[in-house]
Motif scaffolding. Sequence first.
Motif, PDB file in Angstrom:
ATOM      1  N   THR A 240       9.746  10.773  10.324  1.00 32.30           N
ATOM      2  CA  THR A 240       9.641   9.761  11.369  1.00 32.30           C
ATOM      3  C   THR A 240      10.943   8.982  11.368  1.00 32.30           C
ATOM      4  O   THR A 240      11.286   8.353  10.362  1.00 32.30           O
ATOM      5  CB  THR A 240       8.463   8.804  11.126  1.00 32.30           C
ATOM      6  OG1 THR A 240       7.251   9.562  11.064  1.00 32.30           O
ATOM      7  CG2 THR A 240       8.366   7.778  12.246  1.00 32.30           C
TER       8      THR A 240
ATOM      9  N   THR B 195       5.330   7.438   8.133  1.00 28.66           N
ATOM     10  CA  THR B 195       4.149   7.070   8.917  1.00 28.66           C
ATOM     11  C   THR B 195       2.898   7.008   8.042  1.00 28.66           C
ATOM     12  O   THR B 195       1.998   6.206   8.294  1.00 28.66           O
ATOM     13  CB  THR B 195       3.925   8.086  10.055  1.00 28.66           C
ATOM     14  OG1 THR B 195       5.047   8.049  10.931  1.00 28.66           O
ATOM     15  CG2 THR B 195       2.661   7.778  10.843  1.00 28.66           C
ATOM     16  N   TYR B 196       2.839   7.798   6.991  1.00 23.29           N
ATOM     17  CA  TYR B 196       1.571   8.068   6.310  1.00 23.29           C
ATOM     18  C   TYR B 196       1.363   7.334   4.996  1.00 23.29           C
ATOM     19  O   TYR B 196       0.235   7.295   4.497  1.00 23.29           O
ATOM     20  CB  TYR B 196       1.460   9.577   6.038  1.00 23.29           C
ATOM     21  CG  TYR B 196       1.513  10.422   7.279  1.00 23.29           C
ATOM     22  CD1 TYR B 196       0.406  10.551   8.105  1.00 23.29           C
ATOM     23  CD2 TYR B 196       2.679  11.103   7.634  1.00 23.29           C
ATOM     24  CE1 TYR B 196       0.443  11.335   9.253  1.00 23.29           C
ATOM     25  CE2 TYR B 196       2.735  11.893   8.778  1.00 23.29           C
ATOM     26  CZ  TYR B 196       1.610  12.002   9.580  1.00 23.29           C
ATOM     27  OH  TYR B 196       1.660  12.785  10.707  1.00 23.29           O
TER      28      TYR B 196
ATOM     29  N   ARG C 276      -1.900   2.240  11.303  1.00 25.58           N
ATOM     30  CA  ARG C 276      -0.931   3.338  11.186  1.00 25.58           C
ATOM     31  C   ARG C 276      -0.462   3.819  12.556  1.00 25.58           C
ATOM     32  O   ARG C 276       0.708   4.189  12.726  1.00 25.58           O
ATOM     33  CB  ARG C 276      -1.559   4.504  10.399  1.00 25.58           C
ATOM     34  CG  ARG C 276      -0.543   5.524   9.934  1.00 25.58           C
ATOM     35  CD  ARG C 276      -1.204   6.664   9.198  1.00 25.58           C
ATOM     36  NE  ARG C 276      -1.801   7.641  10.113  1.00 25.58           N
ATOM     37  CZ  ARG C 276      -2.443   8.740   9.714  1.00 25.58           C
ATOM     38  NH1 ARG C 276      -2.616   8.963   8.421  1.00 25.58           N
ATOM     39  NH2 ARG C 276      -2.943   9.585  10.590  1.00 25.58           N
ATOM     40  N   ASN C 277      -1.356   3.818  13.512  1.00 28.77           N
ATOM     41  CA  ASN C 277      -0.976   4.252  14.857  1.00 28.77           C
ATOM     42  C   ASN C 277       0.033   3.319  15.511  1.00 28.77           C
ATOM     43  O   ASN C 277       0.707   3.705  16.479  1.00 28.77           O
ATOM     44  CB  ASN C 277      -2.215   4.368  15.746  1.00 28.77           C
ATOM     45  CG  ASN C 277      -3.078   5.560  15.385  1.00 28.77           C
ATOM     46  OD1 ASN C 277      -2.612   6.497  14.742  1.00 28.77           O
ATOM     47  ND2 ASN C 277      -4.346   5.516  15.769  1.00 28.77           N
TER      48      ASN C 277
ATOM     49  N   ARG D   3       2.561   2.129  13.839  1.00 28.52           N
ATOM     50  CA  ARG D   3       3.846   2.452  13.217  1.00 28.52           C
ATOM     51  C   ARG D   3       4.579   3.481  14.088  1.00 28.52           C
ATOM     52  O   ARG D   3       3.978   4.154  14.923  1.00 28.52           O
ATOM     53  CB  ARG D   3       3.625   3.056  11.826  1.00 28.52           C
ATOM     54  CG  ARG D   3       3.029   2.124  10.797  1.00 28.52           C
ATOM     55  CD  ARG D   3       2.777   2.894   9.497  1.00 28.52           C
ATOM     56  NE  ARG D   3       2.357   2.028   8.406  1.00 28.52           N
ATOM     57  CZ  ARG D   3       2.066   2.448   7.181  1.00 28.52           C
ATOM     58  NH1 ARG D   3       2.158   3.754   6.898  1.00 28.52           N
ATOM     59  NH2 ARG D   3       1.693   1.578   6.241  1.00 28.52           N
TER      60      ARG D   3
ATOM     61  N   GLN E  35       5.825   6.990  15.070  1.00 31.50           N
ATOM     62  CA  GLN E  35       5.099   8.238  14.841  1.00 31.50           C
ATOM     63  C   GLN E  35       6.048   9.424  14.743  1.00 31.50           C
ATOM     64  O   GLN E  35       7.134   9.425  15.333  1.00 31.50           O
ATOM     65  CB  GLN E  35       4.108   8.478  15.985  1.00 31.50           C
ATOM     66  CG  GLN E  35       3.050   7.398  16.115  1.00 31.50           C
ATOM     67  CD  GLN E  35       2.145   7.320  14.899  1.00 31.50           C
ATOM     68  OE1 GLN E  35       1.526   8.309  14.503  1.00 31.50           O
ATOM     69  NE2 GLN E  35       2.083   6.137  14.283  1.00 31.50           N
TER      70      GLN E  35
END
Length: 675
Positions: free
Chosen positions: A319, A326-327, A388-389, A391, A393
Amino acid sequence: MANRLANSTSPYLLQHADNPVDWWPWCPEALAEAAERDVPILLSIGYAACHWCHVMAHESFEDDDIAALMNEHFVNIKVDREERPDLDAVYMSATQAMTGQGGWPMTCFLTPDGKPFHCGTYFPPRPVHGMPAFHQVLDAVAKAWSERRDELVEGAGKVVDHVVEQSGPLRQQTLDDEALTSAVTKLRQETDPGYGGFGGAPKFPPSMVLEFLMRHYERTANPAALSIVELTAEGMARGGIYDQLGGGFARYSVDGRWVVPHFEKMLYDNALLLRAYTHMARRTDHPGARRIATETAEFLLRDLRTDQGGFAASLDADTDGVEGSTYVWTPQQLVEVLGDDDGAWAAETFAVTEEGTFEHGTSTLQLPADPDDTERWQRVRERLLGARNRRPQPARDDKVIAGWNGLTIAALAEAGVALGRPEWVDAAGEAARLLLDVHDVDGRLRRSSRDGEVGDAAGVLEDYACTADGLLALHQATGEAGWLAEALRLLDEAVDRFAAEAPGAFHDTADDAEELFSRPADPTDNASPSGASALASALLTASVLAGPDRASRYRSICEQAVARAGALVMQVPRFAGNWAAVAESLLAGPVQVAVVGETESSRSELFETAAQRVPGGAVVVGGQPDTGGEIDAGGVPLLADRPLVDGEPAAYVCHGYVCDRPVTERDDLVRALAR
């Protein structure tokens, strides 16, 4: 100023369209340019989700000085391996022959007629860890071409001869019960007893091996086979390789415990794993299999589905140039999203520590044990996924690859019926329609499309076989004869166009495909099924769906192909999982269930019971009684001469060529399928 890649349909090639390198796509004009300039070809092969491909692009292909060297001394060709697996296969064979290893990015130097004389993978911008700098490699190759060309050409000829010699068909060897049991024993010896899977780091999801082991267990009740499946499926589902918030699996784990993934998510992995966990859910009491299958299907539909109804190839590992950002999480980030209590609880639940399991004190999310408070767990997951969404992607490679979509169609159709999710079957149908409407050009499959625009690359054997398999699964899920007719058309085309001279052997490219220095024919199952094993699987399924006029021919070709892979299964079963699964279904029959009833609702109980309980590789079709006749006229051969029983819906169960008496009660059907 953009180079010649600007009009490509491949997102990977488009990523290089603004490089100062004067890139060409692979085409006759590029080879002609090399011949006219009398310079070598620099061939660079990669794919969009490849982390080190991005690294080399930023370090070298965006560097003006390195680009100038490349442009002066070479004709530079960039290839997306996912669009052109044939090119990737032959040049990977050469790379492995020269270096003893392979991988991406792959960097090959070729004569103007395409023969490799020097190969490697990633080259850094400066010398490091014994690797020369890329500019040093460029200088050395250019100098050698100028001063020792005859030697390079002679060496290229030897490499080509070696690759061609190694690409012949395997000798035939029978795969009987003893051979398959021996393969299970070998797999058990290679299993990681602590975390499942095979070998150490890096560790890849063995989806096709799991399918083989499940089928073997169903046929033989061998507990060793089931224990490997359960250990591995549990380890993957609890590890960081599985997305504990959004569902879906990453490409592989960089460690042996499934903790830290290489973060790209590939369509084929998730399609194959969806099918494997669905199989577990319908045939075992594994508590998490249904959840993992459901979440993986939802990931496919949410994150990889395209506007045209197909499925994108992958999500990137990076990303904004940072892998995994992202994770991953820190304990403090969890508290910021959830508050003190839920944040601390989430850190314990998902094994997020102050030390971290990834880089810079961050952790991947794991699930060491099922939480006691499932309502809290679901609430926390939803809030974390929402955060998280927000952030940045990872990029999505949104080209649609025929073969990988075929795998996804089959998985969604099968899972939709087995798990009672008809909307998944509908989604599979939309993807299938896209392949037939866009990829099917003048009766021949094309490999890829993007935004509804089909690419130029011809379909390879994998595309024909996996697409046909997906259509056969749709036929079973819906009872619609049209899917069967299209599948058989593709299978007939594949058998005619891809067959090698040796019975049961197949090439990966068609008989009228572009001629390369070697015609690829790799029988091994790697990250996805080999084209030949996928074809054998589809032919076996078709042999019991297509009616007597085609049945014996399809089964005979399948048996010849499986025998050709016998040595592979016995020697390296980890790389022949799909072959072994097909062999298991051959020994089992495969099991066939025809469910007849005047209306869909009247036959639904029997049909759903069959779909939820059949062993892997079985065939289940439901429809009106005696719906036989011509397939093109809407006939369904498996339902021919199968009437109602005393006016009641009935299920006809056959094992190979032996059929039981038809049953009208659910419990009787369960008993018939259990034997």
